[in-house]
Write an enzyme that holds these catalytic residues in place. Structure first.
Site, PDB file in Angstrom:
ATOM      1  N   TRP A 121       0.883  -1.167   0.000  1.00  0.00           N
ATOM      2  CA  TRP A 121       0.000   0.000   0.000  1.00  0.00           C
ATOM      3  C   TRP A 121       0.924   1.221   0.000  1.00  0.00           C
ATOM      4  CZ3 TRP A 121      -0.569  -4.413   2.765  1.00  0.00           C
ATOM      5  CH2 TRP A 121      -1.761  -5.107   2.664  1.00  0.00           C
TER       6      TRP A 121
ATOM      7  N   LYS B 280      24.681 -10.816  -8.175  1.00  0.00           N
ATOM      8  CA  LYS B 280      24.179 -11.628  -7.062  1.00  0.00           C
ATOM      9  C   LYS B 280      23.292 -12.739  -7.611  1.00  0.00           C
ATOM     10  CE  LYS B 280      22.532  -7.826  -5.223  1.00  0.00           C
ATOM     11  NZ  LYS B 280      21.814  -6.900  -4.311  1.00  0.00           N
ATOM     12  N   ARG B 281      23.537 -13.970  -7.117  1.00  0.00           N
ATOM     13  CA  ARG B 281      22.829 -15.134  -7.669  1.00  0.00           C
ATOM     14  C   ARG B 281      22.284 -16.037  -6.568  1.00  0.00           C
ATOM     15  NH1 ARG B 281      26.039 -18.229 -11.904  1.00  0.00           N
ATOM     16  NH2 ARG B 281      27.546 -18.463 -10.220  1.00  0.00           N
TER      17      ARG B 281
ATOM     18  N   ASP C  81      19.888  -6.866   0.028  1.00  0.00           N
ATOM     19  CA  ASP C  81      20.223  -5.557   0.589  1.00  0.00           C
ATOM     20  C   ASP C  81      21.403  -5.656   1.548  1.00  0.00           C
ATOM     21  OD1 ASP C  81      17.890  -4.798  -0.752  1.00  0.00           O
ATOM     22  OD2 ASP C  81      16.671  -5.008   1.064  1.00  0.00           O
TER      23      ASP C  81
END
Length: 301
Positions: free
Chosen positions: A105, A228-229, A261
């Site tokens: 939202w 990144k994997r 992150d």
């Protein structure tokens, strides 16, 4: 670079609701760049400072966010408080394997006016003075077309003055009108990026790249590309050299929220402190492996 770099991370923090197995909801705060800011601040310690750049409302949730950020050591001088506005909200639902589903939202969130207000002028003027500016694909989506263009000019000036721009691709299709709009926005920013932290699945979804070789080939002008994997080794191209750094195995994955992150934050902290790409990637894997063993985006210190 400054031995104690000053870093700005730009984006959105939202009210986070974690849907627990018993049906209850646990309330906290999160957002991709906010997660990265907190983990970067923790990883840097006394070796730098971190400011968060966003817009919030004048409500009690926004007050609580700012209090929490201050406790984490983030600088708040670039946080706008817009009267009558509210932060966005999202709910995390996780399955038995720790994979998550998000419900959002956020259409009226204050951050959408982050760079369109008069109060944004001094913030945009200050960004080029940072040693590094970090943003994500979600940042691009929530700022809107006008905000993106104004930010892009600030990034160009940042690099002109010798600062670095770091970008995490974090592509979320539902935030864009269509894939072409997203591609246009991403490409304009990727032309001004020094360190690209790319999730391979997101590159495939956004641009249709079939494998890591196509991803690397797509960005010949970016000095440092980190791919990144997930549970597989991350792949790095830095100044013409290539590296593969295996991920750390985790016995039980609880929640993969903020895995990417936290990796990005620890990677950048490692590089800012003078570590090699391999050392930085290992630090990223270590932090991400801890984060995914606990619920929620931000684990306790």
């Amino acid at each position: 670079m400054n031995p104690k770099p000053h870093i700005a991370l730009i984006g959105e923090c939202m009210i986070e609701l974690q849907h627990r197995a018993d049906g209850s909801l646990h309330q906290s705060f999160g957002g991709d760049t906010l997660n990265a800011a907190v983990y970067l601040r923790r990883e840097l310690g006394d070796n730098g400072s971190v400011d968060y750049v966003t817009a919030l409302g004048d409500d009690s949730f926004s007050d609580a966010m700012c209090k929490h950020w201050a406790q984490e050591g983030l600088g708040l001088s670039r946080v706008q408080r817009l009267p009558g506005r509210l932060p966005g909200l999202y709910c995390i639902q996780t399955d038995a394997k720790g994979e998550r589903k998000f419900l959002y939202w956020r259409n009226e969130a204050a951050v959408r006016e982050c760079f369109t207000t008069l109060a944004a002028e001094p913030i945009l003027a200050a960004l080029p003075n940072y040693d590094m500016v970090y943003l994500s694909g979600i940042t691009l989506a929530v700022l809107g077309e006008v905000g993106r263009e104004r930010l892009l000019q600030a990034l160009i000036e940042t690099r002109r003055r010798g600062g670095k721009v770091a970008f995490d691709n974090n592509y979320r299709p539902r935030l864009w009108a269509d894939v072409e709009a997203a591609r246009l926005a991403y490409r304009s920013v990727l032309d001004e990026v020094d360190i690209a932290l790319l999730t391979e699945d997101d590159e495939r979804a956004l641009f249709g790249y079939a494998d890591s070789e196509q991803v690397f080939a797509a960005y010949p002008g970016i000095e440092e590309v980190v791919l990144k994997r997930g549970a597989d080794a991350c792949l790095i191209r830095c100044r013409g050299e290539r590296f593969a750094v295996p991920a750390l195995k985790v016995e039980k994955v609880v929640d993969t929220t903020a895995a990417g992150d936290s990796f990005s934050a620890a990677y950048l902290a490692g590089r800012l402190k003078g570590g090699s790409p391999q050392e930085a990637a290992l630090a990223g894997h270590r932090l991400a492996s801890r984060v995914i063993q606990l619920p929620g985006a931000l684990i306790p210190r």
